[in-house]
Design a protein around this motif. Structure first.
Motif, PDB file in Angstrom:
ATOM      1  N   VAL A   1     -26.786   3.897  15.486  1.00 57.15           N
ATOM      2  CA  VAL A   1     -28.109   3.711  16.104  1.00 57.15           C
ATOM      3  C   VAL A   1     -27.967   3.314  17.570  1.00 57.15           C
ATOM      4  N   PHE A   2     -27.096   2.362  17.841  1.00 58.38           N
ATOM      5  CA  PHE A   2     -26.891   1.953  19.226  1.00 58.38           C
ATOM      6  C   PHE A   2     -26.283   3.087  20.052  1.00 58.38           C
ATOM      7  N   SER A   3     -25.422   3.876  19.442  1.00 57.94           N
ATOM      8  CA  SER A   3     -24.839   5.013  20.161  1.00 57.94           C
ATOM      9  C   SER A   3     -25.910   6.013  20.578  1.00 57.94           C
ATOM     10  N   LEU A   4     -26.875   6.268  19.695  1.00 49.63           N
ATOM     11  CA  LEU A   4     -27.959   7.181  20.024  1.00 49.63           C
ATOM     12  C   LEU A   4     -28.822   6.637  21.155  1.00 49.63           C
ATOM     13  N   PHE A   5     -29.110   5.346  21.107  1.00 45.72           N
ATOM     14  CA  PHE A   5     -29.904   4.736  22.176  1.00 45.72           C
ATOM     15  C   PHE A   5     -29.156   4.785  23.512  1.00 45.72           C
ATOM     16  N   ILE A   6     -27.853   4.560  23.459  1.00 48.53           N
ATOM     17  CA  ILE A   6     -27.063   4.607  24.689  1.00 48.53           C
ATOM     18  C   ILE A   6     -27.021   6.025  25.242  1.00 48.53           C
ATOM     19  N   SER A   7     -26.904   7.005  24.363  1.00 47.15           N
ATOM     20  CA  SER A   7     -26.939   8.393  24.816  1.00 47.15           C
ATOM     21  C   SER A   7     -28.281   8.721  25.467  1.00 47.15           C
ATOM     22  N   ALA A   8     -29.376   8.243  24.859  1.00 42.76           N
ATOM     23  CA  ALA A   8     -30.701   8.445  25.452  1.00 42.76           C
ATOM     24  C   ALA A   8     -30.814   7.738  26.798  1.00 42.76           C
ATOM     25  N   TYR A   9     -30.164   6.590  26.916  1.00 35.94           N
ATOM     26  CA  TYR A   9     -30.160   5.847  28.183  1.00 35.94           C
ATOM     27  C   TYR A   9     -29.527   6.683  29.293  1.00 35.94           C
ATOM     28  N   PHE A  10     -28.376   7.285  29.000  1.00 38.26           N
ATOM     29  CA  PHE A  10     -27.698   8.108  29.998  1.00 38.26           C
ATOM     30  C   PHE A  10     -28.527   9.324  30.385  1.00 38.26           C
TER      31      PHE A  10
END
Length: 235
Positions: free
Chosen positions: A63-72
């Motif tokens: 979940v955090f990985s997906l949010f971080i990808s969206a952040y980038f």
């Protein structure tokens, strides 16, 4: 997309390495004879709840990985304005690292049955994690007072969302650690059960510390250099 896949692959490799260290990928039929490897009564095999924790942490990491990808991906938009990182976050990071270290200390003391030091370590880890949450709330207040409100721009929204989501997970860990601390002061709790509870608390704390370090690097801008390097290598 290539950077996102590379990041997720790195996370998967770390999880696989961690699971192998926890003997989740062991092959007991290739090991020593059953007589030599039979578990002792005071050291029962890991129950299903421990494997359940690893699965839960894997989901949280995804979940955090997906949010971080969206952040980038969102950073490339024209309406993105960076926001300063409060100095208090450095103190909060030190508090969370100290809390994780205290729970690792508690884990070691539980293995040796030293109850007095175990209780001290659990209380220390609990208080330090609570101070981390209080520091996060204070950092929010400082940013709001400086005009960096939630709906001002996407960078602010991502900061509050990610730190809030991480804080909720820390709050859940506090509840479990608090319950374990209360049990440590009880006289009738089985030692094996207490060791398991402390082990789970320490594992969860280490994982949430790792997540926070990634988020802190993201907010501080250090992760941008890593992404640029990955893009150069993949181009």
């Amino acid at each position: 997309m290539n950077v996102t896949l590379l990041f997720l692959a790195a996370i998967g490799a770390i999880i696989a390495w961690w699971m192998s260290g926890q003997r989740l990928t062991s092959k007991p039929w290739l090991e020593s004879s059953p007589v030599q490897t039979a578990p002792r009564l005071e050291d029962p095999p890991d129950p299903a709840i421990k494997i359940g924790l690893y699965v839960f942490l894997g989901v949280v990491g995804a979940v955090f990985s997906l949010f971080i990808s969206a952040y980038f991906m969102r950073m490339a938009s024209s309406d993105w304005w960076g926001m300063p990182v409060p100095r208090l976050l450095w103190v909060n990071t030190a508090l969370l690292a100290a809390s994780s270290a205290a729970l690792q200390w508690a884990k070691n003391e539980a293995r040796h049955g030293r109850m007095e030091k175990l209780r001290l370590a659990l209380v220390a880890g609990l208080l330090l994690a609570a101070l981390f949450l209080a520091g996060q709330v204070e950092a929010w207040r400082e940013l709001n007072a400086a005009g960096y409100v939630l709906a001002d721009n996407p960078a602010n929204s991502f900061f509050y969302m990610l730190t809030g989501l991480h804080g909720l997970h820390i709050l859940g860990g506090l509840a479990v650690t608090g319950r374990t601390t209360v049990r440590a002061f009880a006289a009738d709790i089985p030692p094996a059960r207490l060791r398991l509870s402390v082990d789970l608390c320490a594992t969860y704390s280490h994982f949430m510390l790792a997540v926070w370090l990634v988020l802190f690097a993201l907010f501080a801008g250090w992760a941008n250099d890593f992404v640029d390097l990955c893009r150069q290598l993949l181009s």
